[in-house]
Design an enzyme around this catalytic site. Sequence first.
Site, short mmCIF file in Angstrom:
data_model
loop_
_atom_site.label_atom_id
_atom_site.label_comp_id
_atom_site.label_asym_id
_atom_site.label_seq_id
_atom_site.Cartn_x
_atom_site.Cartn_y
_atom_site.Cartn_z
CG HIS A 1 -1.91 -1.01 1.25
ND1 HIS A 1 -2.15 -2.20 1.69
CD2 HIS A 1 -3.25 -0.84 0.81
CE1 HIS A 1 -3.28 -2.89 1.33
NE2 HIS A 1 -4.14 -2.15 0.98
CE LYS B 1 -3.78 -0.27 4.84
NZ LYS B 1 -5.06 0.14 5.14
#
Length: 245
Positions: free
Chosen positions: A136, A140
């Site tokens: 990601h 995040k």
Amino acid sequence: MRAIVCGACGRMGRVLRQMINEALDWTLAAGVDPYGQTPDVLPSLEGCPEADVIIDFSHHSGTNALLAYAVERKLPVVIATTGHTPEELAAIAEAAKKIPVFRSGNMSVGVALLCSLAKKAASVFPEADIEIVETHHNHKLDAPSGTALMLAEAIGEARDNPPLQLGRSGNCPRQKGEIGIHAVRRGEIVGIHEVLISTPTQTVTLRHEAHTRALFAEGAMAAAEYLCAQGPGLYNMQSMIDQEN
């Protein structure tokens, strides 16, 4: 469909608000975000106008307040937030006895399919080593991702809930039957999830890549439409797919 969007100023909240405003049959009843810096976003749920559903892309720490508001007003709620504590998960289950609640660590239909395929592969190769790699963007907050945990849970249903190994370092040999989960954070990647199923003679790799955040907003809106036709209960992406099929 009149929707309240929690986490309205976050990455997903902004995308979802735009898609709601562009949809013919949808109306943005209110955006809610304690860190909002726009005049059309409220700092809390109190004072929100009437709505048909709440879609939550905020932070799991607001779960209890969100559920209390939804139960009091008998509003269906789509929870697309991840990282919930055991206590918050218990609160979600309790609220679902009174209102329809849709909770998913990932709002993508493709990821729901990936979970199904991973579970099938785990049953076809019962002795295989299985590792999950999730990648990601570098902003995040939670690791591993909610989607990686969804995948591990689906695989666990075919493996009698084996132990999870979150990352590896030092003297950490693989234990028989465990599921390894590895989190990568780099750049602006929306989300990539890979499941590697390896035997001594072959490897099967299952992979899903999200190209834009619109994917998750689409899924959340579909979940809201599905949820508004349901009675009290706890629903997820698989529930919705099973009904459609």
